[in-house]
Scaffold this motif. Structure first.
Motif, PDB file in Angstrom:
ATOM      1  N   TRP A  94     -24.935  36.728 -26.906  1.00  0.00           N
ATOM      2  CA  TRP A  94     -26.295  37.025 -27.398  1.00  0.00           C
ATOM      3  C   TRP A  94     -26.978  38.044 -26.474  1.00  0.00           C
ATOM      4  N   HIS A  95     -26.901  37.809 -25.159  1.00  0.00           N
ATOM      5  CA  HIS A  95     -27.482  38.748 -24.191  1.00  0.00           C
ATOM      6  C   HIS A  95     -26.875  40.140 -24.359  1.00  0.00           C
ATOM      7  N   LEU A  96     -25.555  40.190 -24.423  1.00  0.00           N
ATOM      8  CA  LEU A  96     -24.879  41.495 -24.449  1.00  0.00           C
ATOM      9  C   LEU A  96     -25.282  42.270 -25.697  1.00  0.00           C
ATOM     10  N   GLN A  97     -25.395  41.569 -26.825  1.00  0.00           N
ATOM     11  CA  GLN A  97     -25.770  42.259 -28.062  1.00  0.00           C
ATOM     12  C   GLN A  97     -27.221  42.736 -28.013  1.00  0.00           C
ATOM     13  N   LEU A  98     -28.072  42.095 -27.199  1.00  0.00           N
ATOM     14  CA  LEU A  98     -29.447  42.577 -27.020  1.00  0.00           C
ATOM     15  C   LEU A  98     -29.505  43.769 -26.071  1.00  0.00           C
ATOM     16  N   GLY A  99     -28.420  43.985 -25.332  1.00  0.00           N
ATOM     17  CA  GLY A  99     -28.393  45.089 -24.363  1.00  0.00           C
ATOM     18  C   GLY A  99     -28.700  44.667 -22.944  1.00  0.00           C
ATOM     19  N   ASN A 100     -28.861  43.374 -22.712  1.00  0.00           N
ATOM     20  CA  ASN A 100     -29.145  42.892 -21.359  1.00  0.00           C
ATOM     21  C   ASN A 100     -27.913  42.988 -20.472  1.00  0.00           C
ATOM     22  N   VAL A 101     -28.136  43.255 -19.186  1.00  0.00           N
ATOM     23  CA  VAL A 101     -27.099  43.036 -18.171  1.00  0.00           C
ATOM     24  C   VAL A 101     -27.165  41.562 -17.798  1.00  0.00           C
ATOM     25  N   VAL A 102     -26.011  40.907 -17.638  1.00  0.00           N
ATOM     26  CA  VAL A 102     -25.980  39.484 -17.305  1.00  0.00           C
ATOM     27  C   VAL A 102     -25.140  39.234 -16.053  1.00  0.00           C
ATOM     28  N   ILE A 103     -25.522  38.212 -15.300  1.00  0.00           N
ATOM     29  CA  ILE A 103     -24.812  37.877 -14.059  1.00  0.00           C
ATOM     30  C   ILE A 103     -24.632  36.364 -13.951  1.00  0.00           C
ATOM     31  N   PRO A 104     -23.871  35.760 -14.887  1.00  0.00           N
ATOM     32  CA  PRO A 104     -23.685  34.304 -14.808  1.00  0.00           C
ATOM     33  C   PRO A 104     -23.018  33.892 -13.497  1.00  0.00           C
ATOM     34  N   ASP A 153     -14.867  36.224 -20.907  1.00  0.00           N
ATOM     35  CA  ASP A 153     -14.128  36.370 -22.165  1.00  0.00           C
ATOM     36  C   ASP A 153     -15.117  36.362 -23.339  1.00  0.00           C
ATOM     37  N   VAL A 154     -15.949  37.381 -23.379  1.00  0.00           N
ATOM     38  CA  VAL A 154     -17.041  37.413 -24.363  1.00  0.00           C
ATOM     39  C   VAL A 154     -17.096  38.747 -25.107  1.00  0.00           C
ATOM     40  N   PHE A 155     -15.973  39.448 -25.107  1.00  0.00           N
ATOM     41  CA  PHE A 155     -15.964  40.776 -25.725  1.00  0.00           C
ATOM     42  C   PHE A 155     -15.130  40.839 -27.000  1.00  0.00           C
ATOM     43  N   GLY A 156     -14.569  39.686 -27.418  1.00  0.00           N
ATOM     44  CA  GLY A 156     -13.693  39.712 -28.583  1.00  0.00           C
ATOM     45  C   GLY A 156     -14.314  39.110 -29.839  1.00  0.00           C
ATOM     46  N   PHE A 157     -15.618  38.911 -29.850  1.00  0.00           N
ATOM     47  CA  PHE A 157     -16.265  38.368 -31.053  1.00  0.00           C
ATOM     48  C   PHE A 157     -17.687  38.919 -31.122  1.00  0.00           C
ATOM     49  N   THR A 158     -18.283  38.821 -32.310  1.00  0.00           N
ATOM     50  CA  THR A 158     -19.625  39.392 -32.516  1.00  0.00           C
ATOM     51  C   THR A 158     -20.489  38.376 -33.253  1.00  0.00           C
ATOM     52  N   LEU A 159     -21.707  38.189 -32.814  1.00  0.00           N
ATOM     53  CA  LEU A 159     -22.649  37.320 -33.523  1.00  0.00           C
ATOM     54  C   LEU A 159     -23.280  38.100 -34.668  1.00  0.00           C
ATOM     55  N   SER A 160     -23.451  37.430 -35.780  1.00  0.00           N
ATOM     56  CA  SER A 160     -24.074  38.077 -36.946  1.00  0.00           C
ATOM     57  C   SER A 160     -25.583  38.171 -36.722  1.00  0.00           C
ATOM     58  N   ASP A 161     -26.265  38.945 -37.559  1.00  0.00           N
ATOM     59  CA  ASP A 161     -27.727  39.047 -37.473  1.00  0.00           C
ATOM     60  C   ASP A 161     -28.366  37.667 -37.637  1.00  0.00           C
ATOM     61  N   ASP A 162     -27.826  36.851 -38.544  1.00  0.00           N
ATOM     62  CA  ASP A 162     -28.382  35.504 -38.751  1.00  0.00           C
ATOM     63  C   ASP A 162     -28.199  34.645 -37.495  1.00  0.00           C
ATOM     64  N   GLU A 163     -27.052  34.775 -36.862  1.00  0.00           N
ATOM     65  CA  GLU A 163     -26.808  33.993 -35.637  1.00  0.00           C
ATOM     66  C   GLU A 163     -27.725  34.457 -34.505  1.00  0.00           C
ATOM     67  N   MET A 164     -27.922  35.754 -34.398  1.00  0.00           N
ATOM     68  CA  MET A 164     -28.861  36.289 -33.391  1.00  0.00           C
ATOM     69  C   MET A 164     -30.268  35.747 -33.669  1.00  0.00           C
ATOM     70  N   ALA A 165     -30.634  35.706 -34.955  1.00  0.00           N
ATOM     71  CA  ALA A 165     -31.978  35.228 -35.324  1.00  0.00           C
ATOM     72  C   ALA A 165     -32.135  33.740 -35.025  1.00  0.00           C
ATOM     73  N   ALA A 166     -31.072  32.966 -35.243  1.00  0.00           N
ATOM     74  CA  ALA A 166     -31.149  31.521 -34.967  1.00  0.00           C
ATOM     75  C   ALA A 166     -31.393  31.285 -33.475  1.00  0.00           C
ATOM     76  N   ILE A 167     -30.778  32.112 -32.640  1.00  0.00           N
ATOM     77  CA  ILE A 167     -30.977  31.966 -31.183  1.00  0.00           C
ATOM     78  C   ILE A 167     -32.357  32.506 -30.795  1.00  0.00           C
ATOM     79  N   ALA A 168     -32.803  33.572 -31.460  1.00  0.00           N
ATOM     80  CA  ALA A 168     -34.148  34.117 -31.179  1.00  0.00           C
ATOM     81  C   ALA A 168     -35.218  33.048 -31.394  1.00  0.00           C
TER      82      ALA A 168
END
Ligand code: NDP
Length: 275
Positions: free
Chosen positions: A221-231, A244-259
């Motif tokens: 979710w962070h990466l698709q928003l353009g944030n840099v992350v440092i877990p 291991d977070v570069f092989g799948f994509t969240l849909s617009d609906d999934e992004m909205a559910a997290i928003a």
């Protein structure tokens, strides 16, 4: 191994991995092992701070890694007690000595501590360190809009990065919009809210659908928003999982559910009142 981590380009042209490794609350003696595990997994960015007391442990891991200096992006931070022009220069020297490096990639003012009102002087010292080639990019952390504006009233050096608490419970839309306007990259600290959001139904449902963990969904979710992350993790399996977070994509609906989980949830101090 090098993972396929995208980079973001800071306003001065320096590139920074979009996903790095945080070491807050890792004791110095355990830091070398954790950072070594992260570098082995493919992380090429490490986020430490003088106050964490583990810059030496980070430096040891870098030294034994066999990686060339330019292959790893290193961030450290100026502690509050060291703000002010001369104190900043001294604190920076101390950080470099502990890291065993001759420059850092990113140096951040850790907190604005607004009541002390020293961040503009500290920034002048940082400008000098940039000019001397000892800092590749200068940034801030925990700066609210008013602190950014006050800083820019007295300096033409725009922070390359503002590292702020940001996760699904605290989405920081106002600051993200201001960053976009000013050309500042948003870096999320406590990107997992230290675990506090991983049980949310909106997140676990998405995780199940993709066959991923809740932490992976939040990082995605962070990466698709353009944030840099440092877990941060000291657990080798999680260190690998979080990369291991570069092989799948969240849909617009999934992004909205997290928003929809945004609710002003701070896990750390309020930057307006920490002094
Ligand atoms: P995070 O949101 O990264 O969460 C870390 C916690 O989550 C740890 O308890 C870790 O456990 C756990 N965790 C990590 N990965 C997983 C996973 N895949 N599944 C389940 N649990 C997981 O919190 P941090 O506060 O550490 O923030 C990250 C970094 O941000 C810090 O390390 C630091 O570098 C920076 N930071 C900066 C601040 C600032 O003021 N500028 C303030 C706070 C943080 P375990 O380690 O036991 O595996």
């Amino acid at each position: 191994m090098t993972a396929n981590v995208p980079t973001v380009t800071l306003h001065n042209g320096v590139t920074m991995p979009q996903l790095g490794f945080g070491v807050f609350q890792v004791p110095d003696a355990e830091t070398t092992a954790a950072v070594t595990a992260a570098l082995d997994a493919g992380y090429r960015s490490v986020d430490t701070a003088a106050i964490y007391g583990n810059e030496a442990g980070v430096g040891k891991a870098l030294a034994v890694s066999g990686l060339a200096r330019e292959e790893v992006f290193v961030t450290t931070k100026l502690w509050n007690a060291d703000q002010g022009y001369d104190a900043t220069l001294r604190a920076f020297d101390a950080s470099l000595a502990k890291l065993g490096l001759d420059h850092v990639d990113l140096y951040l003012i850790h907190w604005p501590t607004p009541a002390r009102d020293l961040y503009r002087e500290s920034w002048k010292a940082i400008e000098r360190l940039v000019a001397d080639g000892r800092i590749r990019a200068a940034g801030v952390s925990n700066f609210q809009p008013a602190h950014l504006r006050r800083l820019l009233d007295s300096s033409s050096l725009v922070p390359a990065v503002n590292q702020i608490e940001l996760h699904p419970g605290l989405q920081q839309n106002e600051l993200r919009a201001l960053h976009a306007e000013l050309g500042i990259v948003t870096e999320a600290w406590s990107p997992l809210a230290q675990g506090a959001v991983l049980g949310e139904e909106a997140i676990t449902a998405v995780a199940q659908r993709h066959g991923k963990s809740p932490a992976q969904v939040v990082l995605r979710w962070h990466l698709q928003l353009g944030n840099v992350v440092i877990p941060k993790s000291v657990t080798p399996a999680r260190i690998r999982e979080n990369l291991d977070v570069f092989g799948f994509t969240l849909s617009d609906d999934e992004m909205a559910a997290i928003a929809a989980l945004d609710r002003g949830l701070r896990t750390g101090p309020d930057p307006d009142t920490l002094n």
